[in-house]
Design an enzyme around this catalytic site. Sequence first.
Site, PDB file in Angstrom:
ATOM      1  N   HIS A 173     -37.140  47.313  -4.981  1.00 34.17           N
ATOM      2  CA  HIS A 173     -38.444  47.029  -5.341  1.00 34.17           C
ATOM      3  C   HIS A 173     -39.409  48.091  -4.434  1.00 34.17           C
ATOM      4  O   HIS A 173     -40.487  48.592  -4.521  1.00 34.17           O
ATOM      5  CB  HIS A 173     -38.849  45.643  -4.781  1.00 34.17           C
ATOM      6  CG  HIS A 173     -38.716  44.625  -5.762  1.00 34.17           C
ATOM      7  ND1 HIS A 173     -39.660  44.190  -6.818  1.00 34.17           N
ATOM      8  CD2 HIS A 173     -37.501  44.307  -6.087  1.00 34.17           C
ATOM      9  CE1 HIS A 173     -38.917  43.201  -7.470  1.00 34.17           C
ATOM     10  NE2 HIS A 173     -37.603  43.280  -6.954  1.00 34.17           N
ATOM     11  N   ASP A 397     -45.514  53.515  -1.507  1.00 32.60           N
ATOM     12  CA  ASP A 397     -45.487  52.507  -2.166  1.00 32.60           C
ATOM     13  C   ASP A 397     -44.467  52.391  -3.098  1.00 32.60           C
ATOM     14  O   ASP A 397     -44.410  53.144  -4.033  1.00 32.60           O
ATOM     15  CB  ASP A 397     -47.029  52.188  -2.696  1.00 32.60           C
ATOM     16  CG  ASP A 397     -47.308  50.649  -2.301  1.00 32.60           C
ATOM     17  OD1 ASP A 397     -46.460  49.717  -2.402  1.00 32.60           O
ATOM     18  OD2 ASP A 397     -48.468  50.386  -2.124  1.00 32.60           O
TER      19      ASP A 397
END
Length: 506
Positions: A173, A397
């Site tokens: 992720h 991110d």
Amino acid sequence: MPPGDKERLIVVSNRLPLVLNAREDGTWDAKGSSGGLISALVPVLRRRGGVWIGWPGTIDATRAEVEPALAAVSEAYGCTFKPVMFTQQEMEGFYFGFSNEVIWPLFHDLFTNCNFQPDYWKAYQTVNRKFAAAVAEVARPGDFLWVHDYHLMDLAGELRRMGRPVRAGFFLHTPFPPLEIFLRLPWRFEILRNLLEFDPIGFQTLHDRRNFLTCIKVLFNVRVKGTGSVVRVHVPAVGAEAGPGGAIPEHSVSVGAFPIGIDFQATANMAMRDEVRAKAAALKADIRGRQMILGVDRLDYTKGLPNKLQAFRNALHRYPELHHRVNLVQHVVPSRKEIPDYQQLRLELEHLIGQINGEFTESGWVPIHYMFHHLGAEDLAAYYLAADIALITSLKDGMNLVAKEYCAAQVEHTGVLILSEFAGAAAQLQRGALLVNPYDIDGVAAAIQRAFTMPEKERRERMRLLRRTVRNEDVYRWADAFLGVTTRGGLAHVPYPEDYLPSASS
Ligand code: F6P
């Protein structure tokens, strides 16, 4: 045997997607969290009769104490949630230590924040073995294991070393770092060898996948076949003598980019509820017709919070017409509070907010509204709906789901998304968002001014584009794309957008 719809799926993540609460009588209550992951995977688990294994989020209860709560929630969802409990020592070495003081900063290119303690690595191995034992207890031949995130990169390797190999895929992720950053990891061979035991291996963006492929080419001399968003990698046999981490046999694995989405419809429906609309109207009334610039970030040094505040201060200096006409409403969600860098960041932010408010506040106007707490799903949706501008300035991110949730909740289509080009979401949202480099303080300030003055027609056109992408590439499509690779035998093409690359005109 490839896993079809009939074979069971076992999902493993560090945390179970549940919220556990202690009742007054000492028993525990569990309910499903509101994230997209649970909405996407529970239907698959229910259909295949699967199991979700993870830490239930507390070290204050014993397994026997949480099991009745998990049994109740398992019954409600129609699939089994199975706990892995941590000791205080494991929390420190595995979760705060190796996962969040080594891998987290390293994978976000912030290697000066890394604390390469050898004991952390031992704790990581111990806890990965613990997860492997929990999987071995429930796994049956033909099951497919889907392992999530950087906490559990050794899991497939541990299962094989226990003599209980299970066919397993892995999805990261977070971002994956470039070679020159990854090479600093003292346990780089072991981590990559263990990752190569999964098939498929999934990343958020083509950029992350490219970084990973470069690392395995250099360290393991692999060959890559195919050019689509999923490629097949041939891994030559590696003997135990070739470096730490043990031998690996010759084999092939699929490596792909699968950008995670959200449950678009659930978020949009929430934003259309009467209570949420009423809350949003009250929030707007509170700021008396000013434009709301919204920030929602976990307290984390990867989120670029000081950069955001500096850019806002810069905008107030350079564009005095913003005075009394905007508020920055910044929610910071507490996180990983035992790690010194996180404590330090909180002090830094609160100092900076105090300075900016001290400099600009005038009677009737406090420029920054700052909140440090968890936000419920309904309140969050009300803020998304009320916000005229969402401001996301991550330094790096994996995806940034706040960006996608903001678009889904913008059912009136009038909000502007200002998004860091270093968020994974920038690859998909580059056409509708105002992309910014968070290190360019003048540039972010100019984007704030541009969003503030953007005509309604342009706002609507941009938001429509954004919502179309977030709707089409939702979390259900993400789960299907990843699991589809396992059923189609490897080289399925998943048509995802190219990486974002800055140009002089952007
Ligand atoms: O991948 C990032 C992530 O692990 C998310 O899955 C999670 O929402 C977030 O970081 C917070 O993680 P935690 O509170 O479990 O450390």
